[in-house]
Each structure stands twice: as C-alpha cells, then as structure tokens.
Design a protein around this motif. Structure first.
Motif, PDB file in Angstrom:
ATOM      1  N   UNK A 205       0.834  -1.205   0.000  1.00 59.84           N
ATOM      2  CA  UNK A 205       0.000   0.000   0.000  1.00 59.84           C
ATOM      3  C   UNK A 205       0.870   1.256   0.000  1.00 59.84           C
ATOM      4  N   UNK A 206       1.881   1.274   0.876  1.00 61.20           N
ATOM      5  CA  UNK A 206       2.749   2.445   0.978  1.00 61.20           C
ATOM      6  C   UNK A 206       3.502   2.655  -0.336  1.00 61.20           C
TER       7      UNK A 206
ATOM      8  N   UNK B  72       2.619   1.738  -3.262  1.00 61.98           N
ATOM      9  CA  UNK B  72       1.641   2.166  -4.275  1.00 61.98           C
ATOM     10  C   UNK B  72       1.348   3.656  -4.139  1.00 61.98           C
ATOM     11  N   UNK B  73       1.056   4.072  -2.917  1.00 62.94           N
ATOM     12  CA  UNK B  73       0.697   5.472  -2.689  1.00 62.94           C
ATOM     13  C   UNK B  73       1.884   6.379  -2.996  1.00 62.94           C
ATOM     14  N   UNK B  74       3.070   5.968  -2.542  1.00 64.52           N
ATOM     15  CA  UNK B  74       4.260   6.804  -2.768  1.00 64.52           C
ATOM     16  C   UNK B  74       4.635   6.847  -4.247  1.00 64.52           C
ATOM     17  N   UNK B  75       4.401   5.745  -4.927  1.00 62.87           N
ATOM     18  CA  UNK B  75       4.827   5.676  -6.325  1.00 62.87           C
ATOM     19  C   UNK B  75       3.823   6.276  -7.283  1.00 62.87           C
ATOM     20  N   UNK B  76       2.555   6.273  -6.907  1.00 65.37           N
ATOM     21  CA  UNK B  76       1.529   6.645  -7.873  1.00 65.37           C
ATOM     22  C   UNK B  76       0.856   7.981  -7.608  1.00 65.37           C
TER      23      UNK B  76
ATOM     24  N   UNK C 253       8.284   9.532   1.968  1.00 64.13           N
ATOM     25  CA  UNK C 253       9.147   8.582   1.271  1.00 64.13           C
ATOM     26  C   UNK C 253      10.445   8.379   2.055  1.00 64.13           C
TER      27      UNK C 253
ATOM     28  N   UNK D 268      11.974  -3.133   3.818  1.00 65.54           N
ATOM     29  CA  UNK D 268      12.393  -4.172   2.871  1.00 65.54           C
ATOM     30  C   UNK D 268      11.312  -4.417   1.826  1.00 65.54           C
TER      31      UNK D 268
ATOM     32  N   UNK E 213      10.810  -1.011  -0.356  1.00 68.85           N
ATOM     33  CA  UNK E 213      11.912  -0.698  -1.267  1.00 68.85           C
ATOM     34  C   UNK E 213      12.139  -1.785  -2.312  1.00 68.85           C
TER      35      UNK E 213
ATOM     36  N   UNK F  43       8.736  -0.934  -4.735  1.00 69.00           N
ATOM     37  CA  UNK F  43       8.676   0.406  -5.316  1.00 69.00           C
ATOM     38  C   UNK F  43       9.339   0.548  -6.696  1.00 69.00           C
ATOM     39  N   UNK F  44      10.600   0.101  -6.860  1.00 64.54           N
ATOM     40  CA  UNK F  44      11.212   0.289  -8.187  1.00 64.54           C
ATOM     41  C   UNK F  44      10.455  -0.437  -9.294  1.00 64.54           C
TER      42      UNK F  44
ATOM     43  N   UNK G 293       7.427   1.513 -10.135  1.00 64.82           N
ATOM     44  CA  UNK G 293       7.732   2.736 -10.879  1.00 64.82           C
ATOM     45  C   UNK G 293       8.172   2.423 -12.302  1.00 64.82           C
ATOM     46  N   UNK G 294       8.719   1.217 -12.476  1.00 61.34           N
ATOM     47  CA  UNK G 294       9.150   0.805 -13.812  1.00 61.34           C
ATOM     48  C   UNK G 294       7.967   0.512 -14.719  1.00 61.34           C
ATOM     49  N   UNK G 295       6.894   0.068 -14.108  1.00 59.30           N
ATOM     50  CA  UNK G 295       5.706  -0.276 -14.885  1.00 59.30           C
ATOM     51  C   UNK G 295       5.189   0.978 -15.549  1.00 59.30           C
TER      52      UNK G 295
ATOM     53  N   UNK H 241      17.487   5.196  -4.770  1.00 62.28           N
ATOM     54  CA  UNK H 241      16.436   5.027  -5.772  1.00 62.28           C
ATOM     55  C   UNK H 241      16.602   6.127  -6.815  1.00 62.28           C
TER      56      UNK H 241
ATOM     57  N   UNK I 234      15.323   6.138  -9.927  1.00 63.12           N
ATOM     58  CA  UNK I 234      14.363   6.094 -11.034  1.00 63.12           C
ATOM     59  C   UNK I 234      13.578   7.390 -11.083  1.00 63.12           C
TER      60      UNK I 234
ATOM     61  N   UNK J 163      10.216   9.050 -11.549  1.00 58.79           N
ATOM     62  CA  UNK J 163       8.876   8.492 -11.435  1.00 58.79           C
ATOM     63  C   UNK J 163       7.899   9.226 -12.340  1.00 58.79           C
ATOM     64  N   UNK J 164       6.924   8.472 -12.753  1.00 54.02           N
ATOM     65  CA  UNK J 164       5.857   9.106 -13.532  1.00 54.02           C
ATOM     66  C   UNK J 164       4.587   8.906 -12.734  1.00 54.02           C
ATOM     67  N   UNK J 165       4.148   9.969 -12.120  1.00 57.47           N
ATOM     68  CA  UNK J 165       3.086   9.855 -11.148  1.00 57.47           C
ATOM     69  C   UNK J 165       1.727   9.782 -11.820  1.00 57.47           C
ATOM     70  N   UNK J 166       0.943   8.855 -11.309  1.00 57.10           N
ATOM     71  CA  UNK J 166      -0.485   8.881 -11.541  1.00 57.10           C
ATOM     72  C   UNK J 166      -0.926   8.868 -12.988  1.00 57.10           C
TER      73      UNK J 166
ATOM     74  N   UNK K 150      -3.665   6.250 -14.072  1.00 59.12           N
ATOM     75  CA  UNK K 150      -4.381   5.617 -12.973  1.00 59.12           C
ATOM     76  C   UNK K 150      -5.596   6.483 -12.689  1.00 59.12           C
TER      77      UNK K 150
ATOM     78  N   UNK L 151      -4.186   6.969   0.421  1.00 50.89           N
ATOM     79  CA  UNK L 151      -3.105   7.846   0.878  1.00 50.89           C
ATOM     80  C   UNK L 151      -3.175   8.037   2.384  1.00 50.89           C
TER      81      UNK L 151
ATOM     82  N   UNK M  39      -1.957   4.994   4.255  1.00 53.92           N
ATOM     83  CA  UNK M  39      -0.491   4.900   4.177  1.00 53.92           C
ATOM     84  C   UNK M  39       0.164   5.893   5.115  1.00 53.92           C
TER      85      UNK M  39
ATOM     86  N   UNK N  85       2.485   5.093   8.331  1.00 51.56           N
ATOM     87  CA  UNK N  85       3.873   5.561   8.416  1.00 51.56           C
ATOM     88  C   UNK N  85       4.097   6.394   9.673  1.00 51.56           C
TER      89      UNK N  85
END
Lengths: 356, 286, 291
Positions: free
Chosen positions: B89-90, B92-96, B106, B163, B166, B169-170, B173-175, C8, C10, C12-15, C18, C29, C32, C36
């Motif tokens: 979930x984390x 996903x939220x951080x990446x998207x 992050x 773990x 991280x 996440x990559x 983000x690659x997708x 990291x 990379x 990123x391309x956000x959203x 989606x 969100x 999460x 955290x």
C-alpha cells in the motif's frame, strides 16, 4: 607517421574476432575500417590503440614496435560515445592529457590555457570552455572528444564510429568538417564505421572487413566501382544479381552476353553478375541491343534520381534501377510499362551464396 | 600433457587488462572477505561438527528451543505478512499519487534501516507501555503490548517494513502507465487490470520483499529484547535464547541453535536471489 | 540480498493513467500516511519526549556522566576503525567486480552479502567461538596475553563484520552502470593508474561513496546484537552507546537511556537527510546525462 599491422589475430572465446590481418596505413592518410557488426573492425582499432591485446602479430607505429601499455602509445582515441569526463568542464576535459603529464614535461598553466583555447578554436567551440558535457549537443560533444584527443599531440588519431550516435543532418555536416580538418592537419587517422556512405565520402582509403578478415583495400572509387568480391558488392550499396553461365570467356545471362574472363580456371560454370542500380539502363525500345524485358512495378523519385523497381518477364526476378529525373520525364514512364533493360559494368563472380 | 597445461597457464596469467589494478583489488577483496567473514563463519560449522549428531539433535529439539522457534518463525512470518500488505500500500501510494510532503514520507520509510535497533526497541517499548502515547489508550481495555510476546510482533513489523516497500517500489515505478492503459483500452475493468496485469508483474518483487523482511525478522535481536518480556516458553525468540545460553557459558547449545538459524537464513537468501534473478531476466525480455 | 537501502534513482511518472476515483486515492493515501506516522514516526517522537521529560538541563547533564562519555568514545572508536577499512574494501571490491570480467563474479557478490543474512547475535557468537576462552584461538591469545573478547578489540571486529558489505553494495551497481569508457579515455590521454583513479573514478563515485560511508557509519555506531555478545557489557570499558542504553534500562535509569537513544536517533536522521540529498543529486545528474 605510419601504422603497420602485421599478422594480427584475436580470439574471444571460440569466436575469431581477427584472423591474421595485415594492413599498412600510410603517413597522413585517413583510412576507414568498414564492415558489418562483428566484422572485427572495432577490435582492430582497439588493438592499434592498445586497449585490447592481439593473440598474435604486431603493431608498428612510426617504425617502432608499439608499447604494451595504452597510455605509452601516444595515440589519440575518440570513443564511440565520446567518454567525456562528466564532472569536468570542456576546458578541463581538453586539458586533462596535459595535466596528467609527468611534472618535468607538464606545460605551465598559461601554456595549457593557450593550447586548449586554440584547440577549441580548431573544433569551432570557442566560448564553450566553461560548459559541462551534459550541456552540449551530440555534435559538440563529439568535437570536444576530438579536441581532447588532439591535445596530447598524438602520433596517430583513431576514431570509433565517430558519427554513430548523431542524427542524420549533424552527421552529414560533421563528416565534411572532419574531412576538411584532416586535410588541414594531415594526421594519420583511422576510423571505424558500418556506414558505407560515410566511408566513401570521408576516407582516402577504405578497408572492407568481414568475419575478422580484410575483404578489400582501396580508394573509395576502387572499392565502389571494382569490388573485389560479392561481399564487397553487397556491402557497398544496393546491387542486382543476374544468374548466368560462363563459357569461352563470355558470360551469358539470358539474352545478354558480357565479355568476361571466367572468374576462375573453370569453364561452363554457373556465375552471378553483380550490377549496381545506376549501372542499369532502361529504354522503351529494344534499339537492336541484347536486352532483358521487364515490367515497371513501382516508381519512386528520390531527390535528383528516380528509383524504378522492375520485374523480369522471363524469371520474374526483381531488378532495381536508378535513372535520372531528366530521363524519367522525357521518356515518361508509368507503372506497368514494358521496358528493355541493359546492364552496364557487370561484376562477375562464381555462383555461391553471397556472404553478407 | 604437463607441457600443454603449462602453456595454457602462462597465457592465462598473462591475460592483459587495459585498466590497472585488477590483481591488487581482487586479491585484497578475497583476502579481506576471507579474513573478516568466511574464516570466522567456518568456525561455527567446525564447532558444530565437534558436537556430534546426537548432541546436536538434542540441543536443537530442546522444548525451550522449540518454543523459541515457534515464536521466532511465527512472529517473523506474521510480521512479514502484515508488512507485505502495508508495504504494498505504501509503495503504491508513494509511487503513484502526489500529495503534500510525499518526499518526506518517502524518506521516513527508511527510518528502520537507519535507526539503531536498540533505539527502535526502547522507542517502541515506551510508546506501547502503559504510560506511552498509544499504550495509555490501550491499558484501560486491558490490552498490553510492551513487555509481552505481542511486543515482538510490533518490533518485527517496524524493522521489516522498508524491505517490502523498497523492493516493490522500483518495479512499480518501472511499470509504464501504458501497460495499464493498454489493458484498459482492451476493455479490462480496473479490478481486472490490477489483478491480471499489475499483480503478476509485481509478484516476484513482493515475494522477494516478503522473504527479506522475514529473514531480517528472524535474525533481529536488538529491538525485540527491549519490548518483549524475554521469558522462556513465552516471549523468548531464538537469538535471545542463544544469548541466554552464552551467558550460561553453554557454547555448544548456542552453536547448535546458531547453525539452525544460519542455514535458514542462507536458504532464504538463496530463494530471494533466485527470484530476483528470474524476475530481472523476465523484465529484460519485455 | 538488499540488506541496505539502495539509492532510488528512477524518475517516477506519477499517476499517469491511474484513473481511480479521487476518494479511493484519498483513502489509500490516508491509510499509508497514518501507518507511516503511527508505526515509524511516533516511536521516535515518544523517545524524544521522554528524554526531555526531565527538562533540558537534565538532558544535557547526561552527557557529563563518565560512563556515558566512555560509551560515546568507544562507539566513535569502533566506527573510526571499521568505516575506513570498509571503504578500502568496498572500493577494491567494487573496482574488481564492476570493471573486470572474471569467472565466479556472481558468487563473490553473494559472499560479500553474507553479513546481511547473518543474525547479529550469530555474528557475535562466531567471534566468541574464534577468540573466546573456549574458542579456537583462545588459548593462543591468552598465552600472549591478548584480549579480544570482552574487550574493545572484540567490539571493533564485530562491528567490522556487520558493516562489511555496506560500501561495496552501494558502489558495485553504481560503477557497473558507469562502465569503463572514461577510465580508458584517461589512460589513452596518458594518465597513470593513480591519476585515472583519483581524477576520474573518485569524482564519478563520490556521491555513492558518501552515502555508503554514512550508512556504514550509522550501522557501526548503532550495532547492538553482535557487540552485545562479545562485549560482556562492562560499563566504562566495553559498553558502546547502544549497550549503555541497555545497561541503563536494566538499572531503571530511563532518562539516560532515552537521552542516549535520541543522540543515536539524530544520527539516523542525518543519515536519511544525506540519503535524500544524494538521491536528489544523482537523479539530477542522471536526468542531465540522458537528455
């Protein structure tokens, strides 16, 4: 300063990268190593530079056996992707070779500055000395790489695919510029390319390589007009194949007969005639000559020439021809026309599968 | 034959590298690796062999040891599972998504990596104790976390989270968004896209992240001892048992248990490496 | 095994694409963030609150306690020895692995990772078995009157073991991605090995190296399990900061324990800040390079 390559072989695992290569590059000459990927051209260049070692053979530069270590050879090398030092300005990149000299022979800072600025002028990048490589265009990076290689006053200059990573227009410009620069400097230079046009346009002499061997060495005109073998024919430009037989010094390809000595001592053997598209003439009438009849399949005007795709009536094989725009308009060809084809300048070789 | 062997040997040793320092750097690497890691570790196996098989079996099947295995493996597995869910979930939220202080959140994902385990242990113990900010809400309901076996779970969730995040996440983000767009343009619903396109791609990373969190939790000591009651058969994890055996100067027992843990870790390490190698090959093929 | 946080890099391309309803995004969100904050941040804030509960004066008075000072000294000493040694090792390992091809390379990379897979307690135990009274080298060390276990030397060795892979792990992927062209270019321009390394390689790996060092240092100063086993927890002699925390907790001296914990927590925060900076710089460089 000349480069002599004597009996150089190199194996990488079971793969033969270079197979007993001999080559002499004369002083002041600009030589292209031309070949498809895997032909050994880059390996040969890197062996000359000392970046790779040959299993056998020797490299003699300027009459002396080249030293073992790359850094002692005093060879200028321009890498395919330039390998500029990303954390250094253009100025520092070019000055690097001078700054790392032993203390005794290291020029003073003022002298270094003078040399770098004059090199920047030479490569037409005045005023960009404070930029970083990431702030330059591909063509500018290429010229910085060249200036950096020239700064150490190398005996010879080696360039690995110097225009490979540039887009078409920049490539064209840079090619002519490199040729002019070479005419000014007259430094013995070798460059690697897979682009035949580039080799034909820039080089004094072309070395055509394939499978680790040299197929032909000659001036651009020699290798283009008189290819030594089918491979060179195929590799340097488009070519039509006419199958036929040789008998008593005459090659018969359908109706057409060409006087040609048999390519070997054998007689009455199958041969292939190689004809470039611009050595194909087409006409609307037979004119009493021996010709091949063909039908126009497709017409494609490209700049000053017109490409005509034909299909032979007898064996339905395609023929590619190039005619001038003038002829195209005066004879007014259209698709479906029946034309009479005459090849001129036929290269005849024994019939075996051409090796590409 | 020996002459031929000699010949190949010399050509090999004369193999020329353009860049300098290969022999020196590799030699030093192997020497230092052997001195600091490999030779000391072989001592452990050497000592285990001295135990003899019956002794070894007796040590590792002791009831107290079995209880410790149950807690260690059970809590580590549960914590890794919880981390898999929240970590996904984390990630996903951080990446998207974009939201205020995203960069900050992050960064704090790495907190458990950076925080010394002892600090994590006493912080968590303080937070969940009867007087702690969270603990004092729970105390009236008779829920105790600090100084109970439940605390072990909390500590292991804390240390394992990065773990999972991280590792996933990559890959996430690659997708390229295009893959999802393509799926949607082909008529897949959002749920179908998620289940049939995203999940299979993320699965290797998820398994790897889970295994890493699990392996790390198994070996964890510092944070757990501060928040658990450390009582045998109740709140005692395997590393704690090893330490207890050591303080009783029962080195053979400690050694036997250590070998069990070490072998488990190596199997997990092997598993993760295999999955990651498989996944990276899979991705190059795309 | 990724035992340490990797950079990291990379973009990123956000959203993009989606197209979830906005409330789904907000709920996810929020979950999460709550997780955290509640799980990671709150414990840290709690320990700061506890440390300052007795007032600022009490807090700073802690740092005059001789045992605390001794613990700080030993912690710094262990890090000061372990970190440079690991830097030398890390650079050597990364150089040989990333710039050359040789058989067994993957095995070597896996072997370097071993300390990440070993429980800290087992790491400590290994050195007890090697250097302890009943250990393999124990009698020999005792004959020469050298003390490693239950002495500062043991702390240093255990620290060295647990921090072993950090620098190498950061440098290997970085140097692999940079290739060897620039080094070759430097040689062709007449640089000798040392000039090439100092002027080309080091500037290129600078940020990765800084991050590796800071991670290595953070673990070296914060290590508990491994040093606990070899230390014997002798206050003023073999107690590092984390061990001193444990001793104080046992003695119900919570304020000192929490105070020491905040000092180590600051170290962790600095580590995270450096990571963020290095990541930012590296992504920017990467973006420039791929322009």
């Amino acid at each position: 300063m000349s480069i002599e390559i004597q009996g150089v072989s190199k194996h990488i695992g079971k793969f033969t990268a270079l197979d007993n290569v001999d080559l002499t590059v004369n002083e002041g000459e600009l030589v292209a190593l031309l070949g498809p990927s895997g032909s050994g051209k880059t390996t040969l260049l890197r062996i000359i530079a000392g970046l790779e070692t040959a299993d056998q053979g020797s490299i003699v530069i300027d009459g002396e056996q080249a030293s073992k270590r790359a850094r002692d050879r005093n060879v200028g090398f321009v890498f395919q992707h330039y390998a500029l030092f990303r954390h250094m300005s253009v100025f520092e990149n070019i000055a690097f070779g001078l700054r790392v000299r032993p203390w005794a022979t290291r020029p003073k800072n003022a002298k270094i500055r003078e040399i770098v600025l004059s090199l920047l002028k030479l490569v037409q990048l005045e005023g960009l000395e404070k930029r970083y490589p990431s702030q330059l265009s591909g063509g500018q990076r290429q010229r910085v790489a060249l200036a950096r290689a020239l700064a150490i006053e190398p005996k010879v200059l080696l360039l690995d695919e110097p225009f490979g990573a540039l887009d078409a227009r920049v490539r064209q410009e840079l090619r002519r510029w490199l040729r002019r620069l070479h005419d000014d400097l007259h430094m013995t230079s070798v460059f690697v390319t897979h682009d035949q046009e580039e080799a034909l346009e820039v080089a004094d002499r072309i070395v055509v390589m394939n499978h680790g061997k040299i197929e032909q060495i000659g001036t651009p005109q020699e290798v283009y007009d008189h290819p030594a073998n089918p491979f060179v024919y195929n590799f340097l430009g488009r070519v039509n194949l006419f199958h036929g037989r040789v008998h008593n010094g005459t090659v018969s390809m359908g109706e057409i007969k060409v006087d040609s000595p048999a390519p070997s001592d054998q007689d009455n053997v199958p041969v292939v005639g190689y004809v470039r598209p611009h050595d194909i003439t087409i006409a609307k009438s037979r004119n009493g000559k021996a010709t091949i009849e063909a039908k126009i399949q497709h017409i494609n005007p490209v700049g000053p020439i017109v490409r005509v795709e034909l299909e032979r009536l007898d064996d339905r094989q395609p023929i590619a021809a190039e005619i001038t725009r003038d002829q195209y308009y005066s004879d007014s060809y259209t698709v479906g026309d029946l034309v009479y084809v005459t090849p001129t300048n036929v290269g005849v070789f024994l019939d075996y599968d051409p090796v590409i | 034959m020996s002459a031929a062997l000699q010949a190949t040997k010399t050509t090999k040793s004369r193999k020329h590298h353009v860049l300098p320092g290969f022999g020196l750097s590799l030699g030093f690497t192997i020497f230092w690796l052997s001195a600091v890691v490999l030779i000391p570790l072989t001592t452990l196996f050497f000592k285990t062999c001295q135990l003899g098989w019956p002794n070894f079996v007796k040590i590792v099947t002791d009831p107290e040891a079995i209880a410790a295995y149950k807690l260690s493996f059970g809590a580590s597995f549960t914590a890794a599972l919880i981390n898999l869910f929240f970590g996904f979930l984390v990630a996903w939220v951080l990446g998207r998504y974009d939201f205020p202080f995203r960069k900050f959140f992050d960064s704090i994902v790495d907190l458990p990596f950076a925080l010394p385990t002892a600090v994590a242990g006493i912080s968590l113990a303080a937070l969940y104790s009867d007087k702690g900010w969270i603990g004092h809400f729970l105390a009236p309901h008779n829920i105790k976390i600090s100084y109970t076996p439940t605390g072990v779970y909390i500590a292991l969730i804390f240390i394992g989270l990065p773990y999972v995040v991280r590792t996933i996440q990559p890959v996430l983000e690659d997708l390229e968004g295009q893959v999802e767009e393509a799926a949607e343009s082909l008529g897949a619903s959002r749920m179908q896209t998620f289940l049939r396109v995203l999940l299979p791609t993320l699965l290797p990373a998820a398994i790897a992240g889970f295994s890493l969190a699990f392996a790390r939790a198994l070996g964890e000591y510092g944070s757990v001892i501060f928040i658990s009651n450390n009582l045998p058969f109740k709140g005692e994890i395997v590393p704690q048992l090893i330490v207890n055996e050591l303080s009783n100067y029962d080195y053979p027992a400690a050694t036997g248990l250590a070998v069990v843990m070490l072998v488990t870790s190596f199997v997990l390490l092997l598993l993760v490496n295999t999955i990651q190698r498989y996944a990276s090959r899979h991705q190059e093929a795309r | 095994m990724a035992g340490a946080p990797k950079l990291n890099l990379k973009q990123r391309h956000t959203g993009r694409s989606v197209t979830k309803p906005i409330w789904v995004r907000i709920i996810l969100t929020l979950i999460a963030i709550i997780f955290l904050v509640g799980f990671l941040l709150l414990p840290l804030l709690e320990v700061f609150a506890q440390a300052f509960a007795g007032g600022v004066a009490t807090y700073f008075a802690t740092f005059k306690d001789p045992f605390v000072l001794s613990a700080i000294r030993l912690t710094l000493l262990a890090a000061a020895i372990a970190v440079p040694l690991n830097v030398v090792f890390g650079v050597a390992a990364a150089w040989s692995i990333s710039k050359f091809n040789f058989p067994g390379k993957n095995i070597l990379i896996t072997l370097i990772d071993i300390p990440f897979a070993v429980s800290p307690v087992i790491a400590g135990l290994v050195f007890l078995l090697l250097f302890g009274h009943q250990g393999v080298l124990g009698p020999w060390l005792e004959a020469h009157n050298w003390k490693i276990v239950f002495a500062p030397a043991g702390i240093v060795i255990a620290t060295l073991f647990v921090t072993f892979p950090f620098v190498a792990r950061e440098l290997i992927p970085l140097m692999q991605s940079q290739g060897t062209d620039e080094e070759q270019a430097a040689l062709m321009l007449g640089a000798n090995g040392w000039q090439m390394f100092r002027r080309i390689t080091v500037p290129n790996i600078k940020w990765g190296l800084i991050y590796g060092v800071i991670l290595c240092n953070s673990r070296a100063m914060g290590e508990f399990g491994a040093v606990y086993v070899v230390s014997g927890s002798i206050q003023g002699v073999t107690n590092t900061m984390p061990l001193e925390i444990e001793t104080r907790m046992e003695n119900f001296d919570f304020t000192t324990a929490y105070t020491l914990a905040t000092a180590l927590a600051m170290l962790a925060l600095i580590t995270l800040i450096v990571k963020t900076i290095v990541e930012y710089r590296s992504t920017r460089l990467l973006a420039e390079a791929t322009e």
